[in-house]
Design a protein around this motif. Structure first.
Motif, PDB file in Angstrom:
ATOM      1  N   ALA A 135       0.129  21.250 -10.038  1.00  0.00           N
ATOM      2  CA  ALA A 135       0.629  22.110 -10.881  1.00  0.00           C
ATOM      3  C   ALA A 135       0.492  22.408 -12.362  1.00  0.00           C
ATOM      4  O   ALA A 135       0.167  23.657 -12.936  1.00  0.00           O
ATOM      5  N   LEU A 136      -0.577  20.785 -12.917  1.00  0.00           N
ATOM      6  CA  LEU A 136      -0.919  21.508 -13.951  1.00  0.00           C
ATOM      7  C   LEU A 136      -2.354  22.795 -14.184  1.00  0.00           C
ATOM      8  O   LEU A 136      -2.439  23.059 -15.030  1.00  0.00           O
ATOM      9  N   ASP A 137      -2.858  21.771 -13.074  1.00  0.00           N
ATOM     10  CA  ASP A 137      -4.272  22.578 -12.948  1.00  0.00           C
ATOM     11  C   ASP A 137      -3.565  24.084 -12.540  1.00  0.00           C
ATOM     12  O   ASP A 137      -4.696  25.508 -13.603  1.00  0.00           O
ATOM     13  N   ASP A 138      -2.272  24.679 -11.936  1.00  0.00           N
ATOM     14  CA  ASP A 138      -2.178  26.307 -12.032  1.00  0.00           C
ATOM     15  C   ASP A 138      -2.136  26.837 -13.013  1.00  0.00           C
ATOM     16  O   ASP A 138      -2.122  27.893 -13.033  1.00  0.00           O
ATOM     17  N   LEU A 139      -1.798  25.959 -13.909  1.00  0.00           N
ATOM     18  CA  LEU A 139      -1.626  26.969 -16.053  1.00  0.00           C
ATOM     19  C   LEU A 139      -3.117  26.873 -16.525  1.00  0.00           C
ATOM     20  O   LEU A 139      -2.539  27.154 -17.794  1.00  0.00           O
ATOM     21  N   ARG A 140      -3.902  26.555 -16.049  1.00  0.00           N
ATOM     22  CA  ARG A 140      -4.878  26.580 -17.124  1.00  0.00           C
ATOM     23  C   ARG A 140      -5.916  27.726 -16.678  1.00  0.00           C
ATOM     24  O   ARG A 140      -6.430  27.993 -15.437  1.00  0.00           O
ATOM     25  N   TYR A 141      -6.049  28.057 -18.145  1.00  0.00           N
ATOM     26  CA  TYR A 141      -7.732  29.288 -17.483  1.00  0.00           C
ATOM     27  C   TYR A 141      -8.769  29.096 -18.164  1.00  0.00           C
ATOM     28  O   TYR A 141      -8.514  28.017 -19.630  1.00  0.00           O
ATOM     29  N   ARG A 142      -9.655  29.186 -18.499  1.00  0.00           N
ATOM     30  CA  ARG A 142     -11.033  29.081 -19.746  1.00  0.00           C
ATOM     31  C   ARG A 142     -11.393  30.864 -19.679  1.00  0.00           C
ATOM     32  O   ARG A 142     -11.068  31.878 -18.875  1.00  0.00           O
ATOM     33  N   VAL A 201       1.058  -0.537   0.024  1.00  0.00           N
ATOM     34  CA  VAL A 201       0.262   0.169  -0.041  1.00  0.00           C
ATOM     35  C   VAL A 201       1.170   1.272   0.145  1.00  0.00           C
ATOM     36  O   VAL A 201       0.444   2.021  -0.280  1.00  0.00           O
ATOM     37  N   LEU A 202       2.085   1.236   0.828  1.00  0.00           N
ATOM     38  CA  LEU A 202       2.691   2.668   0.939  1.00  0.00           C
ATOM     39  C   LEU A 202       3.514   2.561  -0.462  1.00  0.00           C
ATOM     40  O   LEU A 202       3.116   3.958  -0.748  1.00  0.00           O
ATOM     41  N   PRO A 203       3.448   1.896  -1.497  1.00  0.00           N
ATOM     42  CA  PRO A 203       3.855   2.509  -2.634  1.00  0.00           C
ATOM     43  C   PRO A 203       3.526   3.032  -3.592  1.00  0.00           C
ATOM     44  O   PRO A 203       3.106   4.226  -4.204  1.00  0.00           O
ATOM     45  N   ALA A 204       2.025   2.771  -3.381  1.00  0.00           N
ATOM     46  CA  ALA A 204       0.516   2.825  -4.058  1.00  0.00           C
ATOM     47  C   ALA A 204       0.492   3.961  -3.587  1.00  0.00           C
ATOM     48  O   ALA A 204       0.311   5.191  -4.723  1.00  0.00           O
ATOM     49  N   LEU A 205       0.128   4.739  -2.127  1.00  0.00           N
ATOM     50  CA  LEU A 205       0.818   5.688  -1.407  1.00  0.00           C
ATOM     51  C   LEU A 205       1.277   6.684  -2.738  1.00  0.00           C
ATOM     52  O   LEU A 205       0.700   7.785  -2.661  1.00  0.00           O
ATOM     53  N   SER A 206       2.229   6.718  -1.947  1.00  0.00           N
ATOM     54  CA  SER A 206       2.999   7.284  -2.479  1.00  0.00           C
ATOM     55  C   SER A 206       3.419   7.851  -4.265  1.00  0.00           C
ATOM     56  O   SER A 206       3.233   8.909  -4.604  1.00  0.00           O
ATOM     57  N   ASN A 207       2.685   7.061  -5.096  1.00  0.00           N
ATOM     58  CA  ASN A 207       2.869   6.871  -6.440  1.00  0.00           C
ATOM     59  C   ASN A 207       1.836   8.072  -6.693  1.00  0.00           C
ATOM     60  O   ASN A 207       0.942   8.728  -7.266  1.00  0.00           O
ATOM     61  N   TRP A 208       0.265   7.329  -5.781  1.00  0.00           N
ATOM     62  CA  TRP A 208      -0.360   8.841  -5.506  1.00  0.00           C
ATOM     63  C   TRP A 208      -0.027  10.148  -5.848  1.00  0.00           C
ATOM     64  O   TRP A 208      -0.963  11.201  -5.899  1.00  0.00           O
ATOM     65  N   ARG A 209       0.162  10.629  -4.529  1.00  0.00           N
ATOM     66  CA  ARG A 209       0.679  11.649  -3.689  1.00  0.00           C
ATOM     67  C   ARG A 209       1.177  12.254  -4.909  1.00  0.00           C
ATOM     68  O   ARG A 209       1.358  13.948  -5.186  1.00  0.00           O
ATOM     69  N   LYS A 210       2.464  11.529  -5.780  1.00  0.00           N
ATOM     70  CA  LYS A 210       3.013  12.368  -6.497  1.00  0.00           C
ATOM     71  C   LYS A 210       2.247  12.878  -7.652  1.00  0.00           C
ATOM     72  O   LYS A 210       2.361  13.709  -7.969  1.00  0.00           O
ATOM     73  N   GLU A 211       1.335  11.847  -8.403  1.00  0.00           N
ATOM     74  CA  GLU A 211       0.949  12.162  -9.528  1.00  0.00           C
ATOM     75  C   GLU A 211      -0.598  13.584  -9.097  1.00  0.00           C
ATOM     76  O   GLU A 211      -1.079  14.562  -9.873  1.00  0.00           O
ATOM     77  N   ARG A 212      -0.746  13.851  -7.883  1.00  0.00           N
ATOM     78  CA  ARG A 212      -1.844  14.519  -6.931  1.00  0.00           C
ATOM     79  C   ARG A 212      -0.964  16.270  -7.513  1.00  0.00           C
ATOM     80  O   ARG A 212      -1.363  16.875  -8.081  1.00  0.00           O
TER      81      ARG A 212
END
Length: 322
Positions: free
Chosen positions: A115-122, A99-110
């Motif tokens: 960071a990408l969402d911060d660049l998005r405008y509409r 579970v710990l590697p999955a949790l670490s990977n999920w947090r990194k992806e979030r």
């Protein structure tokens, strides 16, 4: 001084090089008789701004509010096994070492997603208040498709302008006028050298039943070019109906109107000195529509939508994360 080099240019160049080298010329003597004068520097501090991204060492870590991550840790506190295993995409029976590697990977992806969402405008639409209550003045040229010259839309626009103080000249352009020189000639004849305060184009309202470029788009392009040829430098306002949706409940979109609005934005960039803006009118007029239209034409907003609920201005807003 050198051959084939203007003496004033050579003199100023020499003085500039001397000044860069540390010599202080007598600038008062140099500018004598030119009308030049000293002016004080601004009293406010200079606003310095970096135009390049800071390195990770220079940039403080941002404080990020992540609703998804907050909900995840709330599920941890509640010991909601079903929610956690679904989020991490792991089997609830797996040991903690899996579970710990999955949790670490999920947090990194979030973090990467944030960071990408911060660049998005509409594009969004904000209600406008305090529109100009001042009336219109001078002569306004209203350009309409020939088939709409006697229609309700033209009559309403003309009535709104006249009711708020404008003198209105209506010019109807038909299929035989599809030529830049012809349109310029028709404009000169219509205004008869009378100073024009503003131009309102209703050409985008022309119907489109066949293939190819919509007549409203082509007519708008020819009008923008012909106005310059006719030396009419008054601001051009492009009127559409159903080109934009100001909210999720606005379902009256017409694609050909959106095409004309897109061309209008290009015209505004190409001819900023004689561009007024875009006005999208509602499909159904009420008592306030004409007054709102006149208020827009008397104001400074560049792109607006008039609706039954009021007047809305086009804005660039941060897009919500997905």
């Amino acid at each position: 001084l050198r051959k084939d080099r203007p003496e004033p240019q050579a003199l100023v160049t020499a003085l500039g090089r001397l000044h860069i080298a540390g010599v202080t010329p007598d600038w008062q003597a140099f500018f004598a008789g030119t009308g030049a004068r000293r002016i004080p520097l601004p009293t406010y501090p200079f606003q310095r701004q970096h135009y390049w991204p800071q390195t990770s060492a220079e940039q403080a870590p941002p404080v990020i509010r992540d609703d998804i991550e907050a909900a995840f840790w709330e599920a941890v506190e509640r010991e909601d096994l079903a929610s956690l295993t679904g989020t991490l995409q792991v089997d609830g029976e797996q040991p903690l070492s899996a579970v710990l590697p999955a949790l670490s990977n999920w947090r990194k992806e979030r973090r990467e997603q944030l960071a990408l969402d911060d660049l998005r405008y509409r594009i969004g639409w904000a209600p406008l208040t305090g529109l100009s209550a001042a009336g219109l003045s001078g002569t306004w040229l209203v350009v309409t498709p020939e088939e709409h010259a006697d229609g309700d839309e033209v009559a309403r626009v003309e009535e709104a302008l006249r009711a708020h103080g404008a003198d209105v000249v209506v010019l109807a352009l038909g299929g035989g006028d599809l030529g830049r020189d012809v349109v310029a000639k028709r404009i000169r004849e219509a205004v008869a050298r009378v100073p024009v305060t503003g131009v309102v184009s209703l050409l985008a309202l022309a119907g489109h039943t066949g293939s190819g470029m919509p007549p409203g788009v082509l007519g708008t392009l020819l009008l923008a070019q012909a106005l310059g040829d006719a030396e009419v430098h008054a601001p051009l306002w492009l009127v559409t109906a159903g080109a934009v949706a100001v909210d999720a409940g606005d379902h009256s979109l017409r694609p050909e109107q959106a095409e004309a609005a897109g061309l209008g934005r290009v015209i505004g960039l190409e001819y900023p000195d004689r561009w007024g803006g875009l006005v999208d009118l509602p499909q159904v007029w009420d008592e306030a529509t004409g007054a709102r239209l006149a208020g827009v034409l008397a104001g400074v907003e560049g792109e607006v939508a008039v609706r039954a609920a009021g007047v809305f201005g086009r804005r660039l807003v941060r897009a919500a994360g997905v």
